[in-house]
Scaffold this motif. Structure first.
Motif, PDB file in Angstrom:
ATOM      1  N   PRO A   1     -32.466   1.667  33.328  1.00  0.00           N
ATOM      2  CA  PRO A   1     -31.850   2.677  33.423  1.00  0.00           C
ATOM      3  C   PRO A   1     -32.342   3.881  32.808  1.00  0.00           C
ATOM      4  O   PRO A   1     -33.045   3.719  31.857  1.00  0.00           O
ATOM      5  CB  PRO A   1     -30.418   1.899  32.395  1.00  0.00           C
ATOM      6  CG  PRO A   1     -30.518   0.742  32.731  1.00  0.00           C
ATOM      7  CD  PRO A   1     -32.013   0.320  32.683  1.00  0.00           C
ATOM      8  N   ARG A   2     -32.127   5.128  33.419  1.00  0.00           N
ATOM      9  CA  ARG A   2     -32.741   6.133  32.915  1.00  0.00           C
ATOM     10  C   ARG A   2     -31.669   6.797  31.791  1.00  0.00           C
ATOM     11  O   ARG A   2     -30.967   7.654  32.429  1.00  0.00           O
ATOM     12  CB  ARG A   2     -32.858   7.201  34.057  1.00  0.00           C
ATOM     13  CG  ARG A   2     -33.845   8.289  33.627  1.00  0.00           C
ATOM     14  CD  ARG A   2     -34.238   9.238  34.858  1.00  0.00           C
ATOM     15  NE  ARG A   2     -35.185  10.260  34.407  1.00  0.00           N
ATOM     16  CZ  ARG A   2     -34.597  11.334  33.707  1.00  0.00           C
ATOM     17  NH1 ARG A   2     -33.434  11.609  33.756  1.00  0.00           N
ATOM     18  NH2 ARG A   2     -35.751  12.575  33.348  1.00  0.00           N
TER      19      ARG A   2
ATOM     20  N   ASP B   1     -24.202   7.943  26.425  1.00  0.00           N
ATOM     21  CA  ASP B   1     -22.763   8.349  26.506  1.00  0.00           C
ATOM     22  C   ASP B   1     -22.589   9.622  27.109  1.00  0.00           C
ATOM     23  O   ASP B   1     -21.294   9.704  27.915  1.00  0.00           O
ATOM     24  CB  ASP B   1     -22.408   8.648  24.756  1.00  0.00           C
ATOM     25  CG  ASP B   1     -22.228   7.061  23.945  1.00  0.00           C
ATOM     26  OD1 ASP B   1     -22.158   6.111  24.694  1.00  0.00           O
ATOM     27  OD2 ASP B   1     -22.305   7.134  22.682  1.00  0.00           O
ATOM     28  N   PHE B   2     -23.345  10.658  27.021  1.00  0.00           N
ATOM     29  CA  PHE B   2     -23.284  11.819  27.672  1.00  0.00           C
ATOM     30  C   PHE B   2     -23.245  11.680  29.240  1.00  0.00           C
ATOM     31  O   PHE B   2     -22.374  12.225  29.668  1.00  0.00           O
ATOM     32  CB  PHE B   2     -24.331  12.916  27.199  1.00  0.00           C
ATOM     33  CG  PHE B   2     -23.974  14.472  27.761  1.00  0.00           C
ATOM     34  CD1 PHE B   2     -23.350  15.142  26.869  1.00  0.00           C
ATOM     35  CD2 PHE B   2     -24.491  14.850  28.947  1.00  0.00           C
ATOM     36  CE1 PHE B   2     -23.128  16.539  27.132  1.00  0.00           C
ATOM     37  CE2 PHE B   2     -24.231  16.083  29.312  1.00  0.00           C
ATOM     38  CZ  PHE B   2     -23.410  17.269  28.524  1.00  0.00           C
ATOM     39  N   ILE B   3     -24.225  10.911  29.615  1.00  0.00           N
ATOM     40  CA  ILE B   3     -24.028  10.461  30.915  1.00  0.00           C
ATOM     41  C   ILE B   3     -23.028   9.783  31.516  1.00  0.00           C
ATOM     42  O   ILE B   3     -22.535  10.231  32.705  1.00  0.00           O
ATOM     43  CB  ILE B   3     -25.516   9.655  31.373  1.00  0.00           C
ATOM     44  CG1 ILE B   3     -26.795  10.361  30.920  1.00  0.00           C
ATOM     45  CG2 ILE B   3     -25.553   9.367  32.641  1.00  0.00           C
ATOM     46  CD1 ILE B   3     -28.006   9.835  30.962  1.00  0.00           C
TER      47      ILE B   3
ATOM     48  N   ALA C   1     -36.613  14.091  38.479  1.00  0.00           N
ATOM     49  CA  ALA C   1     -36.721  13.203  37.497  1.00  0.00           C
ATOM     50  C   ALA C   1     -36.372  11.965  37.968  1.00  0.00           C
ATOM     51  O   ALA C   1     -37.038  10.784  37.498  1.00  0.00           O
ATOM     52  CB  ALA C   1     -36.185  13.687  36.388  1.00  0.00           C
ATOM     53  N   GLU C   2     -35.220  11.737  38.604  1.00  0.00           N
ATOM     54  CA  GLU C   2     -34.407  10.514  39.007  1.00  0.00           C
ATOM     55  C   GLU C   2     -35.502   9.942  40.235  1.00  0.00           C
ATOM     56  O   GLU C   2     -35.658   8.578  40.118  1.00  0.00           O
ATOM     57  CB  GLU C   2     -32.973  10.796  39.670  1.00  0.00           C
ATOM     58  CG  GLU C   2     -32.301  11.161  38.691  1.00  0.00           C
ATOM     59  CD  GLU C   2     -31.849   9.962  37.635  1.00  0.00           C
ATOM     60  OE1 GLU C   2     -31.915   9.024  37.817  1.00  0.00           O
ATOM     61  OE2 GLU C   2     -31.301  10.268  36.582  1.00  0.00           O
ATOM     62  N   ALA C   3     -35.931  10.713  41.003  1.00  0.00           N
ATOM     63  CA  ALA C   3     -36.947  10.158  42.027  1.00  0.00           C
ATOM     64  C   ALA C   3     -38.043   9.359  41.428  1.00  0.00           C
ATOM     65  O   ALA C   3     -38.572   8.366  41.725  1.00  0.00           O
ATOM     66  CB  ALA C   3     -37.199  11.190  43.103  1.00  0.00           C
ATOM     67  N   ALA C   4     -38.655  10.453  40.573  1.00  0.00           N
ATOM     68  CA  ALA C   4     -40.071   9.781  39.992  1.00  0.00           C
ATOM     69  C   ALA C   4     -39.713   8.598  39.035  1.00  0.00           C
ATOM     70  O   ALA C   4     -40.525   7.582  38.977  1.00  0.00           O
ATOM     71  CB  ALA C   4     -40.647  10.851  39.075  1.00  0.00           C
TER      72      ALA C   4
END
Length: 558
Positions: A23-24, A63-65, A321-324
């Motif tokens: 998980p990011r 928490d923010f995500i 960022a998610e892709a990398a």
């Protein structure tokens, strides 16, 4: 009966999950964003790194995500009446939304540039705004408008003295009470109508004087953030379109007659309330002179156009960022995705687009620090050009990043489906593509100093790369011809250039981005951008990169 224990697995036992990226979550979105780090160094060297890092930790937390997910899955709900039939026009938000916007406002994402003026103020505020918008963009709409309203409010000393301290306070108070009793407020705006859209001079909403204020009657097709404490509203007086400050709650605590007809069911931007409203003898105070509404509110529009660039840029950072992250944590066909040449080229190209947007956004923000005439002429064109191009690049960038995640990217469990739906709003709001192109063409004709300032900046990139030099010579000739043809104000000249307008603005945008990168970004980024976007072997899709692009450098920065 046998007593031996079976070594066979239970028939319905689940398997162990392997070959999935972790998980990011619980990361620092500021310190991991190399392009933003470099841009802050360049444009806001005095910025509070500790505060930006704190925000980076906050928005990167689990928490923010999760709050971002909740705010979008449980969007705003409108109650026009209470249980006894009284008109209340109330909007209910999930607590997650209040937590997110509260953190953004307390972090100065709306106010830092006004409360800490000087070199680097607008870029630092831009960095704060982008960090919050990267994870949850919907709340950024009222944050942006609360930031952007300040220059317009300055048109009236009395209104400015009352509203600006409250609009720039680093606090959040969503209560519906007399604004005089609040230390912090948010602002929205209501300009467009169903018959006119961007042509606000076609508005039919009317205002009539009533003592020290006006009574406004009409229908607005889009009122952004109708839960706000006050709005800038355009309405007709005998002298023409005029601008008014309309509070939601009147002095003394009474409810102003801002009738919310419905909330818009939008493609994306689900956490944010957008609405249709009707005014029925609604109380408002004139801001600026009678008939000067467009001139007054254009100050707010200019600021929100910049924030559209910031929002699209934040979305590009989230996407790459998610892709990398996924490509580094996933293997296929015998190696990690990030080590496969095709994927590396895609990630590098996505990062290149994100780098160009980031440095351009921060450069334009810095131009808002400078009150000189040359800076004003430059940003008059540059903000419109940047808004057109970067916001249009956002949806395609989000799609390509989504595809990097494969099936995961197409599900709502991951954030890129939401981002893909979000990115188009930046191109539509505050002037869609054709409106922006016409705005650029009119500026070239009516304000020749803007073309001179824009070309003057592009000249700073000359002599550094042959592809840039060749593209500059071609654009310079086109701009000079366009400015000359438009200078007479002939409708035929504008009509003739309009058909070619998008091509002209695209070339302006690419050269502007290249000049900014050549001036401010690492040499590897700048040279790669010029080759990939201005060179003869430019590809059409992300990942179709020409020889010479520093793929390894870009992938590392992603």
């Amino acid at each position: 009966m046998s007593t031996e224990t079976s070594t066979q697995p239970a028939p319905f036992a689940t398997h162990t999950v392997i070959n999935q990226a972790p998980p990011r979550r619980d990361i620092n979105e500021f310190t991991l964003n190399t392009a933003l780090l470099d841009a802050v160094d360049r444009y806001a060297p005095q910025a509070s790194r500790s505060e930006l890092s704190r925000i980076g930790d906050l928005v990167g937390s689990a928490d923010f995500i999760n709050d971002a997910r909740l705010a979008n899955e449980h969007g705003p709900k409108l109650a026009t009446h209470d249980e006894w039939g009284n008109r209340v026009d109330s909007i209910e938000f999930h607590p997650a939304y209040h937590r997110i916007i509260g953190e953004a406002l307390r972090s100065g994402a709306h106010s830092h540039a006004w409360t800490n003026p000087g070199p680097g103020a607008n870029p630092e505020r831009a960095a704060r705004f982008m960090l919050f918008s990267q994870i949850e963009p919907g709340h950024a709409c009222p944050v942006s408008m609360t930031h952007a309203v300040v220059p317009s409010l300055r048109a009236d000393v009395k209104l400015a003295d009352f509203w600006i301290p409250k609009a720039t306070a680093t606090d959040y108070d969503p209560r519906r009470i007399d604004p005089a009793k609040k230390t912090a407020v948010t602002f929205g705006m209501a300009m467009t109508e169903k018959q006119g859209g961007s042509d606000v001079r076609a508005n039919t909403t009317r205002a009539i004087p009533s003592g020290d204020h006006y009574l406004i009657t009409g229908h607005k097709w889009f009122c952004s953030a109708p839960q706000s404490d006050a709005f800038l509203v355009l309405a007709q007086l005998d002298e023409g379109v005029s601008c008014f400050v309309v509070p939601r709650i009147l002095p003394g605590g009474g409810l102003n007659s801002v009738r919310i007809q419905r909330l818009k069911d939008k493609l994306g931007n689900k956490s944010n309330a957008s609405s249709e409203v009707e005014f029925d003898s609604t109380v408002g105070w004139l801001l600026g002179g009678p008939g000067k509404g467009v001139r007054t509110i254009i100050e707010m529009v200019s600021q929100t156009r910049l924030d559209c660039i910031l929002g699209s840029t934040a979305g590009m950072r989230q996407s790459v960022a998610e892709a990398a992250w996924h490509a580094r944590g996933r293997a296929a066909f015998g190696s990690t995705l990030i080590d496969q040449p095709l994927m590396r080229a895609v990630i590098a190209d996505l990062q290149l687009e994100s780098e160009a947007a980031t440095f351009t956004a921060m450069h334009l923000a810095a131009a808002h620090d400078d009150e000189g005439a040359d800076a004003a002429d430059f940003r008059r064109l540059a903000t419109a050009v940047g808004k057109y191009w970067i916001c249009k690049r956002g949806p395609g960038h989000a799609y390509e990043a989504l595809e990097c995640l494969g099936g995961n990217g197409y599900t709502e469990a991951f954030p890129l489906a939401r981002r893909y739906r979000e990115q188009p709003v930046m191109a539509v709001w505050e002037g869609s593509g054709n409106v922006i192109v016409l705005d650029v063409l009119r500026a070239l004709g009516r304000e020749p100093a803007t073309a001179k300032a824009f070309l003057g900046f592009l000249e700073t990139g000359l002599g550094r790369h042959p592809d840039f030099d060749a593209a500059f010579e071609s654009l310079a000739g086109s701009l000079q011809t366009a400015a000359r043809d438009l200078a007479g104000g002939e409708p035929d000249a504008l009509a003739g250039l309009s058909a070619k307008g998008r091509g002209l603005v695209e070339r302006m945008a690419l050269l502007m981005q290249a000049a900014i990168l050549l001036e401010s970004a690492p040499a590897e980024v700048a040279a790669s951008f010029v080759q990939a976007r201005l060179g003869p072997d430019r590809g059409w899709e992300y990942g179709a990169l020409p020889e010479g692009v520093d793929i390894d450098f870009l992938v590392d920065r992603a």
